[in-house]
Design a protein around this motif. Sequence first.
Motif, PDB file in Angstrom:
ATOM      1  N   HIS A 356      83.453 -12.249  84.565  1.00 48.53           N
ATOM      2  CA  HIS A 356      84.389 -11.444  85.413  1.00 48.53           C
ATOM      3  C   HIS A 356      83.542 -10.415  85.777  1.00 48.53           C
ATOM      4  N   HIS A 357      83.625  -9.769  86.964  1.00 50.62           N
ATOM      5  CA  HIS A 357      83.100  -8.492  87.474  1.00 50.62           C
ATOM      6  C   HIS A 357      83.178  -7.287  86.459  1.00 50.62           C
ATOM      7  N   SER A 358      83.897  -7.116  85.600  1.00 51.89           N
ATOM      8  CA  SER A 358      84.178  -6.093  84.687  1.00 51.89           C
ATOM      9  C   SER A 358      83.252  -6.144  83.472  1.00 51.89           C
ATOM     10  N   PHE A 359      82.840  -7.477  83.363  1.00 54.34           N
ATOM     11  CA  PHE A 359      81.943  -7.606  82.199  1.00 54.34           C
ATOM     12  C   PHE A 359      80.468  -7.228  82.214  1.00 54.34           C
ATOM     13  N   SER A 360      79.735  -7.124  81.142  1.00 57.82           N
ATOM     14  CA  SER A 360      78.579  -6.392  81.359  1.00 57.82           C
ATOM     15  C   SER A 360      77.427  -7.294  81.871  1.00 57.82           C
ATOM     16  N   GLU A 361      76.173  -7.152  82.093  1.00 58.39           N
ATOM     17  CA  GLU A 361      75.180  -7.808  82.637  1.00 58.39           C
ATOM     18  C   GLU A 361      74.982  -8.842  81.315  1.00 58.39           C
ATOM     19  N   GLY A 362      74.950 -10.265  81.693  1.00 55.87           N
ATOM     20  CA  GLY A 362      74.574 -11.170  80.896  1.00 55.87           C
ATOM     21  C   GLY A 362      75.728 -11.319  79.646  1.00 55.87           C
ATOM     22  N   ASN A 363      76.768 -10.698  79.980  1.00 49.91           N
ATOM     23  CA  ASN A 363      77.893 -10.646  78.735  1.00 49.91           C
ATOM     24  C   ASN A 363      77.679 -10.063  77.553  1.00 49.91           C
ATOM     25  N   ALA A 364      76.377  -9.480  77.511  1.00 48.42           N
ATOM     26  CA  ALA A 364      75.881  -8.901  76.310  1.00 48.42           C
ATOM     27  C   ALA A 364      76.628  -7.897  75.347  1.00 48.42           C
ATOM     28  N   TRP A 365      77.349  -6.901  76.206  1.00 44.43           N
ATOM     29  CA  TRP A 365      78.276  -6.160  75.332  1.00 44.43           C
ATOM     30  C   TRP A 365      79.527  -6.710  74.764  1.00 44.43           C
ATOM     31  N   GLU A 366      80.106  -7.957  75.652  1.00 41.69           N
ATOM     32  CA  GLU A 366      81.050  -8.313  75.341  1.00 41.69           C
ATOM     33  C   GLU A 366      81.072  -9.460  73.871  1.00 41.69           C
ATOM     34  N   ILE A 367      79.529 -10.078  74.058  1.00 43.80           N
ATOM     35  CA  ILE A 367      79.322 -10.890  72.705  1.00 43.80           C
ATOM     36  C   ILE A 367      79.062  -9.787  71.505  1.00 43.80           C
TER      37      ILE A 367
END
Length: 598
Positions: A356-367
């Motif tokens: 999703h456009h609100s997620f961080s680059e590479g989904n790193a923060w969410e992981i």
Amino acid sequence: MKRFVSLALALALILLACVYAQAEELPIFEHSVDWDAEYDVIVVGLGAAGASTAITAAEAGANVLVLEKAPEGHAGGNSAVCMQWAAMVDDKEQAMTYMKSMREDFETPTDEMIDVYISEVMNNEQWLTDLGAPNVTRHEWVEFPDMEGAGSIFLLTVDGNLGFSQAGLKPSGALYKFLKDKVESFENVTVWYEAPATHLVQDKNTRIVHGVEAEIDGEPVLVRAKDGVVLCCGGYESNARMLEDFNDVHDSPSLANAIYNTGDGIMMALEAGARLWHMSNIVGPNTGYRFDSDAMTFGASAGKGMLVGGDGAVYKSVGRSGHGKMLFYGNYTLALYPQRTFAIYDANSVGVQPIHHSFSEGNAWEIEHGFYTIADTIEELAEAIDVPAETLVASVEEFNAAAEYPIEEGPFYSIPISHCVGNTQGGPERGLGGEIIALDGTPIPHLYEAGELGDVWSHCYQASCNIGGGMAYGRISGTNAAAPKTDNWDGSVMEEKTPYTYVIEEPEFEVGENQYLGRGEGKGQVPMVVRVTVAEGDITDVEILEDWETPGFADRAKEETIAQIIETDQAVVDVISGATMTSVGIMSAVADALSNID
């Protein structure tokens, strides 16, 4: 004989006089209620429809009260956070054809109502311009290109909002903010926040709705409406029981986090004897990532990963969809999604692109923050997300046969893709003039509606028509509600009475040595308050004391923006993608705080 007739006539006249005397002594209904306040028009709800209604009634000279259930920072419901698109029409004939096409074989709305609706939508652009809306701009958008008349309903935005852009969906709340500010600019409009309407005050003999009972600080407040009550309090996206009962939808939160849309208008109208329509019609289900707060992202896809259902099988869409309706063998029906859906990745594909456009680059923060379930093997991942391991293994093999990024190298990742409801369209049946219709098919006197509550859409729905139609029927209902009525008492019920005093206590924030308060505007241009600590010229801490950002959605922006400010000792830093308004709100509030340093 003549004497007997004369005596009988005299007795009849005496009896008739007694009846009239008793009738004159009977209390007028308005006098039978212990009112706390009095206005000409009461508008329930301050979304785009409620704002348009209040503006129209105020311009007609009415003294208007707006009752808003939410705190000011959460006011507006879907209107505050949606795409800020308002419908507009130039070609009436083509637009009516398109709207009839979207109706398919449904009986409502009637051709006559479609005519009224489209005719008023055609005034939206000029109305916004006359109100002083900045940069009213047209955009093309076609929801159902296969239908006759497609393209005849297009979009308006204000204040530089571009609608869909290459950068993704980035609503700013500009249109709603403009309408809300306009409401508050009228001297003859009063807004009470945190004041939910709970009941209508109705004379059951005449069926006239004379006012509203609101609840403020846990106490009932009775407010008379001399000329009309307009329900603009949205749908029931956040009423789980109604979604189950009317729509066969379970565990699907509001897409816009419209937590105050719980069907209050439906319940009040039912008490007043209204009949319902369009209850089966919802915009949704949509898909997105669901935060712990039940807030949702708007749209999310598996990207380079694999999408599976709750049984572990690969999920494949069976038809093109538009605003929750899916083309299914020649007709549109409610879009179908598995109740549980997961996106699956391996070590190579999980960081290729944000889901999703609100997620961080590479989904790193969410992981890092636990959004994803992680396992060393596909079998362990299946157990962790509670799907059959054998089926998931087979799905991976099927997916890998044609995948650009096959799922091969551990660790393996899964993130839930959840359902949500955009908005509901059903509610009390609406008459041509915005009147709410009773069970017998006649209007309930002095009771009107506008917006998503009891909207005209029975089946397929074109984007922009909830705000655009809310503006249109807000003007229709606002005009009719403000018209002076002749079937009730025209005097004041507040003579020799002290009107209710509405007070909101503003929060007080403490500051210590070397601490400074600052204010900015975050999502939807809603106020944000921060406390900044400065030691020996360096920013050492930034605390957000008050904000109305969407829980979960704004967490990364808060954390990373504050970290940058402290690291650089500057108020202006890089914005966080996907949460631009939150970042800007923090930065503007910090800059304001620093300006207070002597």
